[in-house]
Design a protein around this motif. Structure first.
Motif, mmCIF file in Angstrom:
data_model
loop_
_atom_site.group_PDB
_atom_site.id
_atom_site.type_symbol
_atom_site.label_atom_id
_atom_site.label_comp_id
_atom_site.label_asym_id
_atom_site.label_seq_id
_atom_site.Cartn_x
_atom_site.Cartn_y
_atom_site.Cartn_z
ATOM 1 N N VAL A 96 76.850 12.711 114.506
ATOM 2 C CA VAL A 96 77.005 13.316 115.835
ATOM 3 C C VAL A 96 76.239 12.498 116.877
ATOM 4 O O VAL A 96 76.769 12.207 117.952
ATOM 5 C CB VAL A 96 76.569 14.800 115.823
ATOM 6 N N VAL A 97 75.010 12.088 116.540
ATOM 7 C CA VAL A 97 74.235 11.354 117.551
ATOM 8 C C VAL A 97 74.906 10.018 117.920
ATOM 9 O O VAL A 97 75.086 9.733 119.107
ATOM 10 C CB VAL A 97 72.758 11.187 117.124
ATOM 11 N N TYR A 121 67.331 19.301 121.509
ATOM 12 C CA TYR A 121 67.340 18.307 120.432
ATOM 13 C C TYR A 121 67.007 16.924 120.999
ATOM 14 O O TYR A 121 67.777 16.358 121.786
ATOM 15 C CB TYR A 121 68.731 18.336 119.796
ATOM 16 N N ASN A 172 69.880 24.022 119.679
ATOM 17 C CA ASN A 172 68.705 23.572 118.932
ATOM 18 C C ASN A 172 67.696 23.075 119.955
ATOM 19 O O ASN A 172 68.016 22.164 120.718
ATOM 20 C CB ASN A 172 69.127 22.419 118.003
ATOM 21 N N ASP A 200 77.869 19.295 121.777
ATOM 22 C CA ASP A 200 77.396 19.059 120.407
ATOM 23 C C ASP A 200 77.379 20.407 119.689
ATOM 24 O O ASP A 200 76.490 21.232 119.912
ATOM 25 C CB ASP A 200 75.999 18.428 120.485
ATOM 26 N N HIS A 203 75.967 22.907 114.993
ATOM 27 C CA HIS A 203 75.458 24.158 114.400
ATOM 28 C C HIS A 203 76.469 25.316 114.492
ATOM 29 O O HIS A 203 76.107 26.472 114.240
ATOM 30 C CB HIS A 203 74.149 24.568 115.078
ATOM 31 N N LYS A 235 75.529 19.930 108.614
ATOM 32 C CA LYS A 235 74.483 20.964 108.653
ATOM 33 C C LYS A 235 74.929 22.163 107.827
ATOM 34 O O LYS A 235 74.152 22.745 107.081
ATOM 35 C CB LYS A 235 74.244 21.479 110.083
HETATM 36 C C1 LIG Z 1 72.000 19.520 117.849
HETATM 37 C C2 LIG Z 1 72.072 18.435 116.818
HETATM 38 N N1 LIG Z 1 72.909 17.411 117.003
HETATM 39 C C3 LIG Z 1 73.007 16.397 116.100
HETATM 40 C C4 LIG Z 1 72.229 16.389 114.963
HETATM 41 C C5 LIG Z 1 72.313 15.248 113.997
HETATM 42 O O1 LIG Z 1 73.590 14.849 113.800
HETATM 43 P P1 LIG Z 1 73.901 13.542 112.940
HETATM 44 O O2 LIG Z 1 72.971 13.523 111.787
HETATM 45 O O3 LIG Z 1 75.329 13.755 112.548
HETATM 46 O O4 LIG Z 1 73.739 12.386 113.868
HETATM 47 C C6 LIG Z 1 71.345 17.443 114.737
HETATM 48 C C7 LIG Z 1 70.474 17.428 113.547
HETATM 49 O O5 LIG Z 1 69.498 18.117 113.473
HETATM 50 C C8 LIG Z 1 71.270 18.482 115.675
HETATM 51 O O6 LIG Z 1 70.457 19.518 115.497
#
Ligand SMILES: Cc1ncc(COP(=O)(O)O)c(C=O)c1O
Length: 391
Positions: A96-97, A121, A172, A200, A203, A235
């Protein structure tokens, strides 16, 4: 319960970030790790079996995502979130990031402003500033532990340079599951000001009744055209190491730009085991998820009761979603570095410091409760002992 969430699984020799880097992160290698957002529960057996079965094939070459992969995502979103999406709106994202970063690079210019709603986050910050964009901070409003979006502040701050918002939904670390009306108001503001919404929703599946997660893009035609929605089974089913994220984009211009960027980095294929795991998770994982949420809700109730009885100075509002607690330590009257030292060295527990989520995280710590209750109990007893010694 069919699944055993009480089982303590030894992760110490598995290179798990949550365990392996405790010494370098906390300066103490035996803190009880209630930080990194993955779970100490076994990944569902059906997923492990599917991965092992694929691993037994003699060749691990380039692989496509089969029809079943897309069907599994579409069916899950329809069943769990009442959201119908076309197959061709699903694009891969290595995480995601990284996907947030691709969206920023594909759809904004250096110097543009991107909105974040703190405390939030923290990788959102580096995703923006690390790519020469400017953060526009729209802090959440807090009232007795309950956080809401501050639309007046947002409207006052938006200017011609403001091009995008990174939204955390569910949020988050504060655990809010945004109401339909809140999301609709946000969409109105963004549409009016031509601000792209990067939602995003990693969750999304981790929501406690009676709350409902609404995928923002599902709320209206306008919302759909304004939004890129990031999701993942990572997650939900504890498989963050497998690179299984995806993004849903229905706006043709956004699709084209996101796809071009992904292809320019030659990143569209993903990980063969991740594809297998994601398909299985969405096909067969629902029952496991339901029970995991019941267990986690039990853990949240356990922490609530323990703190109320033993350490009432430390408190939190029950999250509407996520397995993360946003603990308020202000009554201990420590500054943030004193609090950090106290938790690591006196209590022996590893939490995420509130200030990494933004300035308004001062006095708070994030605690991950997706672990066997016995571990949580041990951590809380250590915390109580340390707090008692302060008096
Ligand atoms: C809001 C949020 N976005 C993204 C991530 C991480 O995503 P990824 O590991 O797919 O980059 C997290 C992980 O804790 C998260 O809480």
């Amino acid at each position: 319960m069919k699944y055993n969430f009480d089982q303590c699984i030894d992760r110490t020799n598995s290179n798990a970030v949550k365990y392996a880097i405790r010494e370098s992160y906390f300066g103490k290698k035996d803190v009880i790790p209630l930080w990194v957002a993955d779970m100490d529960f076994a990944t569902p057996e059906c997923i492990r079996k599917a991965v092992v079965e694929r691993a037994e094939h003699e060749i691990y070459g380039y692989s496509i995502k089969p029809e079943g992969y897309f069907n599994a995502i579409q069916n899950w979103l329809k069943k769990i979130h009442q959201w119908e999406i076309p197959k061709d709106s699903i694009y891969f994202s290595p995480g995601v990031v990284p996907g947030l970063v691709f969206s920023i690079l594909a759809l904004t210019e250096p110097g543009d402003k991107i909105i974040v709603q703190t405390p939030v986050y923290f990788p959102f910050f580096i995703s923006i500033e690390g790519n020469n964009r400017e953060m526009l901070i729209n802090p959440l409003k807090e009232n007795d532990g309950y956080y809401e979006m501050d639309f007046d502040d947002l409207k006052a701050k938006i200017d011609s340079k403001t091009k995008m918002i990174l939204l955390s939904s569910p949020h988050n670390p504060v655990g809010r599951v945004w109401k339909k009306e809140e999301l609709q108001e946000l969409v109105e503001i963004c549409v009016e000001n031509n601000i792209i919404i990067v939602s995003d929703e990693i969750h999304a599946d981790l929501v406690f009744a009676p709350n409902t997660h609404y995928p923002l893009a599902s709320l209206s035609k306008k919302a759909k055209q304004q939004t890129l929605t990031f999701m993942a089974p990572s997650k939900t089913f504890n498989m963050a190491g497998l690179s299984t994220s995806f993004v849903i984009i229905e706006n043709p211009t956004f699709q084209e730009k996101y796809k071009a960027l992904l292809e320019s980095y030659h990143l569209a294929n993903g990980n063969l085991f991740g594809n297998v795991a994601a398909e299985m998770a969405y096909e067969k994982g629902e029952e496991w998820l339901e029970q995991m949420l019941v267990y986690t809700q039990g853990n949240i109730d356990f922490v609530t009761a323990f703190l109320k009885k033993n350490i009432p100075q430390i408190h939190f509002l029950k999250p509407e979603g996520t397995y993360l607690l946003w603990l308020n330590f202000k009554a201990l009257n420590m500054n943030d570095s004193q609090l950090k030292e106290f938790l690591i060295h006196q209590a022996g527990i590893g939490l995420n410091q509130g200030t990494i989520f933004g300035e308004n995280g001062s006095g708070y710590m994030r605690m991950n409760v997706a672990c066997p209750q016995s571990l949580l109990e041990k951590a809380l007893i250590q915390l109580k002992t340390a707090v008692d010694l302060l008096d």
